[in-house]
Motif scaffolding. Structure first.
Motif, PDB file in Angstrom:
ATOM      1  N   ARG A 120       2.391  -1.826  -0.620  1.00 26.86           N
ATOM      2  CA  ARG A 120       1.063  -2.438  -0.675  1.00 26.86           C
ATOM      3  C   ARG A 120       0.022  -1.330  -0.650  1.00 26.86           C
ATOM      4  NH1 ARG A 120      -0.185  -5.643   4.745  1.00 26.86           N
ATOM      5  NH2 ARG A 120       2.011  -5.617   5.220  1.00 26.86           N
ATOM      6  N   LYS A 121      -1.140  -1.635  -1.224  1.00 24.61           N
ATOM      7  CA  LYS A 121      -2.226  -0.655  -1.243  1.00 24.61           C
ATOM      8  C   LYS A 121      -3.327  -1.180  -0.333  1.00 24.61           C
ATOM      9  CE  LYS A 121      -4.641   1.909  -4.816  1.00 24.61           C
ATOM     10  NZ  LYS A 121      -4.942   2.015  -6.216  1.00 24.61           N
ATOM     11  N   ILE A 122      -3.817  -0.348   0.577  1.00 23.47           N
ATOM     12  CA  ILE A 122      -4.932  -0.818   1.409  1.00 23.47           C
ATOM     13  C   ILE A 122      -6.117   0.152   1.292  1.00 23.47           C
ATOM     14  CG2 ILE A 122      -3.462  -2.089   3.054  1.00 23.47           C
ATOM     15  CD1 ILE A 122      -4.101   0.163   5.077  1.00 23.47           C
ATOM     16  N   ALA A 123      -7.305  -0.393   1.390  1.00 23.68           N
ATOM     17  CA  ALA A 123      -8.516   0.434   1.299  1.00 23.68           C
ATOM     18  C   ALA A 123      -8.733   1.157   2.629  1.00 23.68           C
ATOM     19  CB  ALA A 123      -9.714  -0.451   0.981  1.00 23.68           C
ATOM     20  N   VAL A 124      -8.966   2.454   2.567  1.00 23.43           N
ATOM     21  CA  VAL A 124      -9.309   3.216   3.785  1.00 23.43           C
ATOM     22  C   VAL A 124     -10.360   4.268   3.433  1.00 23.43           C
ATOM     23  CG1 VAL A 124      -7.062   2.955   4.951  1.00 23.43           C
ATOM     24  CG2 VAL A 124      -7.446   4.924   3.514  1.00 23.43           C
TER      25      VAL A 124
END
Ligand SMILES: Cc1cc2nc3c(=O)[nH]c(=O)nc-3n(C[C@H](O)[C@H](O)[C@H](O)COP(=O)(O)OP(=O)(O)OC[C@H]3O[C@@H](n4cnc5c(N)ncnc54)[C@H](O)[C@@H]3O)c2cc1C
Length: 310
Positions: free
Chosen positions: A231-235
């Motif tokens: 999964r890709k998460i915004a940081v």
């Protein structure tokens, strides 16, 4: 051109952290000529990364590592020893006790003291080098203000990861903590607070695969190690606290190292080849502290003094 210079010292010290500085101080005390070789542009080693107070060094407290380091440097500035900063060591011959620098300068010694300390372990994933100081932050304490209102990712499962999750969650919009394993090494006093913190989400059995962004970090790709899902998460900011490893590659194959790469020494700080010593964190003291580094430096210098004067 090789072999430009050849200078002999009683003791060549590799590494200018506290262990190396203490060795040099004690060499001067005992009348031994000494040279410190340090690869960075300044002395102090890890102390320069300590942004918290140091309250446990006997004799004085300091508001951070730099303050304690400055006190050491003021003291050692009154002593005789030679120093080369920003040097790259091409080869160390432990048997002959010769050290060749990348620029061809060669030094010989009667004894060599290795005080190369440790470095923070890296994730070794795409984007990690690219985004250093462009979203990958150095320290929770130092960078706390810079994460106000931002999404922070912390990688690691020990005290440092958890303590920093608490520090950074004060100002951050959210903190995500990811850890490769199911269980944490961190002490319960930290894990309980973090688990119950409303701003913190924890992903276990999860690894960072890639760090992406433009000018600065924008996202990370995470992989669930138990089911393989990604999964890709915004940081906006990332702090990596996955432990440390010793700076001892140059000695692999010549000196005895333990299974984690630390130099094996006896109680006199002697390594497996006569005349080679290792002090401070590189020698894996039971307590990797400023006190131990300073004490091991004193031990090595005193043992060298007695061996050279036999
Ligand atoms: C965040 C943090 C907080 C800490 N808090 C405390 C505390 O409160 N109290 C306490 O007592 N201790 C604390 N410590 C631990 C303490 O700072 C270390 O144990 C101590 O500084 C180790 O000193 P050292 O000289 O062995 O190694 P280092 O400080 O790691 O120094 C090694 C030096 O060798 C140099 N070097 C490495 N490889 C080479 C090479 N090939 N050629 C030339 N030079 C080389 C490095 O650049 C570095 O300057 C803390 C550490 C950290 C990171």
């Amino acid at each position: 051109m090789l072999d430009q210079t050849r200078v002999k010292f009683d003791v060549v010290i590799v590494g200018g952290g506290i262990a190396g500085l203490s060795t040099a101080l004690w060499c001067d005390e005992l009348g031994l000529s000494a040279l410190i070789l340090e690869e960075k542009k300044e002395l102090g080693g890890q102390l320069l990364w300590v942004h918290n107070e140091i309250k446990n060094y006997p004799g004085r407290e300091a508001k951070n590592g730099r303050e304690l380091c400055d006190a050491f440097l003021e003291q050692i500035g009154k002593r005789q020893f030679e120093l080369r900063l920003q040097v790259r060591i091409a080869k160390i011959d432990p048997e002959k006790k010769e050290i060749l620098l990348a620029d061809g300068t060669k030094f010989a010694a009667r004894a060599v003291v290795i005080a190369t300390g440790i470095r923070r372990r890296k994730l070794n994933v795409a984007g990690e080098d690219e985004f250093q100081e462009r979203g990958i932050i150095e320290s929770g304490k130092k960078n706390a203000d810079s994460v106000a209102g931002k999404k922070v990712l912390i990688v690691g499962g020990g005290d440092a990861a958890f303590e920093n999750a608490l520090i950074l969650s004060e100002a951050a919009e959210s903190v995500t903590l990811v850890h490769r394993r199911k269980d944490f090494r961190a002490r319960p006093e930290f894990t309980e607070k973090v688990k119950n913190h409303p701003k913190v989400t924890i992903f276990t059995e999860t690894a960072v695969q890639k760090i992406s962004g433009g000018e600065r970090v924008e996202s990370v790709e995470l992989k669930n190690l138990s089911n393989g899902e990604t999964r890709k998460i915004a940081v906006d900011a990332i702090l990596i606290r996955i432990g440390v490893e010793p700076n001892t590659e140059q000695f692999r194959g010549t000196l005895e190292l333990d299974e984690n790469g630390y130099i094996e020494v006896n109680r006199n700080c002697e390594a497996s080849i006569k005349g080679i010593f290792a002090v401070g964190d590189a020698a894996n003291p039971l307590a990797p502290t400023v006190s131990s580094a300073a004490g091991m430096g004193a031990t090595a210098a005193k043992v060298i003094f007695s061996l050279l004067n036999l």
